[in-house]
Write an enzyme that holds these catalytic residues in place. Sequence first.
Site, PDB file in Angstrom:
ATOM      1  N   CYS A 276       0.714  -1.245  -0.273  1.00 50.59           N
ATOM      2  CA  CYS A 276       0.031   0.003  -0.070  1.00 50.59           C
ATOM      3  C   CYS A 276       0.732   1.256   0.081  1.00 50.59           C
ATOM      4  O   CYS A 276       0.869   2.112  -0.823  1.00 50.59           O
ATOM      5  CB  CYS A 276      -0.919  -0.107   1.187  1.00 50.59           C
ATOM      6  SG  CYS A 276      -0.382   0.144   2.894  1.00 50.59           S
ATOM      7  N   HIS A 324      -2.610   1.449   6.753  1.00 47.87           N
ATOM      8  CA  HIS A 324      -2.850   1.267   5.432  1.00 47.87           C
ATOM      9  C   HIS A 324      -2.844   2.782   4.900  1.00 47.87           C
ATOM     10  O   HIS A 324      -3.339   3.665   5.670  1.00 47.87           O
ATOM     11  CB  HIS A 324      -4.140   0.222   5.325  1.00 47.87           C
ATOM     12  CG  HIS A 324      -4.404   0.161   4.085  1.00 47.87           C
ATOM     13  ND1 HIS A 324      -3.714  -0.784   3.210  1.00 47.87           N
ATOM     14  CD2 HIS A 324      -5.542   0.287   2.935  1.00 47.87           C
ATOM     15  CE1 HIS A 324      -4.165  -0.810   1.805  1.00 47.87           C
ATOM     16  NE2 HIS A 324      -5.295  -0.005   2.009  1.00 47.87           N
ATOM     17  N   HIS A 336      -5.463   1.962  -4.390  1.00 46.92           N
ATOM     18  CA  HIS A 336      -4.911   1.441  -3.587  1.00 46.92           C
ATOM     19  C   HIS A 336      -4.464   0.016  -3.774  1.00 46.92           C
ATOM     20  O   HIS A 336      -5.205  -0.544  -4.581  1.00 46.92           O
ATOM     21  CB  HIS A 336      -5.656   1.423  -1.883  1.00 46.92           C
ATOM     22  CG  HIS A 336      -6.398   0.374  -1.552  1.00 46.92           C
ATOM     23  ND1 HIS A 336      -6.804  -0.073  -0.602  1.00 46.92           N
ATOM     24  CD2 HIS A 336      -7.459   0.010  -2.667  1.00 46.92           C
ATOM     25  CE1 HIS A 336      -7.882  -1.007  -0.728  1.00 46.92           C
ATOM     26  NE2 HIS A 336      -8.380  -0.910  -1.946  1.00 46.92           N
TER      27      HIS A 336
END
Length: 362
Positions: A276, A324, A336
Site C-alpha cells: 500500500c 494502510h 490502493h
Amino acid sequence: MNRRHSAAAAITLVYALAVLAAPVQAFATPAPPAPEQPPRSGDAEDSGTSGKKSLEEVRAKIDALYRKAGAATDAYNLAEERSKKQSGEIVKLAQAIVEGQAKIAELKSRAGAQAREQYRNAGLPPGAQLMLSGDPQLFLDGISRAHQGQQAAKGVLGELNRTQEDLETYTQDASTNWTKLEANRVKQAKAKKKINEQIAAAKKLESQLEKKERARLLQLEQQAEYKSQTAWLSSGALKEINRGASASGKKAVAFATSQIGKPYKWGAVGPASYDCSGLTSQAWAAAGHPIPRTSQEQWRQLPHIAVKDMRPGDLVIYFGDATHVGMYIGDGAIVHAPRPGRDVTITGAGSMEILGVVRPDK
C-alpha cells in the site's frame, strides 16, 4: 422495476471488476450490490460452515489476519528504510576514517621531517643557532624564519591532534550506527516472520473454502465496503466530492492509477507489484515530491488536512495504527494496493476506517 434491477446488477459488476475501472469511477451515489442469495440446502454441509454467519466470521478472521500482516509489513518497511540509511552513513564514516588515517600519516611525516631537521642542527633550537652564528645580519634575517618554523610545528601538532580526535569520533559513530543497523536487521527478521505467519494463516482459512464459498466471501467483502462507503458519504464527510487537484497531485494520481491490476506484494515498491505505501510513495516520487516510505511515517511526517477538504492526490490513512494508505482520486474513491491476494484497484474512500488525510505537496 427492471431498470432498478439492471442498475443494481451493473454496480455490482463494476465493484467486482474494480481493477478494470477508469479513474473517474463515481462513488457519490452508489447503488447497493445485488443481495446475496441465501445458501441452498446442503451448502452449509458442503462447506463446513453454518451459512452466512459462519462465512462472515471467516471473512472477519481473514481480514484481521491481513490487518496484522499489514502492520508487520509497515514495521518491516520502516526497519528496512532505517537500515539503508544507516548503511549509507557507515559507508560515509568509513570513507572519513580512511581519509583521516591518510591525513594523520601525512602529518606525522611532516612532524618527523621537522624533528630530523632539528637533529641535524645538533638539537639546538633555531634561536640558539642564530645566537651562536656570530653574524648579526644572519641573526636578524633568521628571526622571521624561526618564528615561522615554530608556528608551522605548532600547526602540524594541532592539526594532528584534531584529526586524531575526529578519527575517534568517526570510529565511535560507525560503531553506534553498526549496532543500530544490526538491531534493525533483527526487527526486519521478526517482522518478516510475522508477516509470513499471518498471510499463511489467512490463506489456509481461504483454502478450506470451496470455490462457491470463496465467491461468496468476495461478495461479503464488497458488501462490507459498500455499506461503509454509503454510510461515510451519507454523513457529509466530504465538503466537495470533485475538488480540483494540484499539478503535482494530477501526476501522482496518473502514476497510481496506471498501476491498476498489478498484484499486491508486501515490501514491494514496483514496478511489477506494490504494497500500500509502496504505491503511494512511488506515485509521489514520480510527481517530483519524495515522501516517507511507510504509511505510519507518511501519517507522522506529512501535513494533515481535514477529511472534508481532501482533493485528488491526497493520501487517506486508515485504521488507528496507520497501517494502510490509499490515494484519493476524486468522486469519493481511492486507488490502493489492498492486501495479499488482491491487485491494485479502486474502491470507496470510506470503505475502511479512516484515521485522517495528509497532503504531500502542501
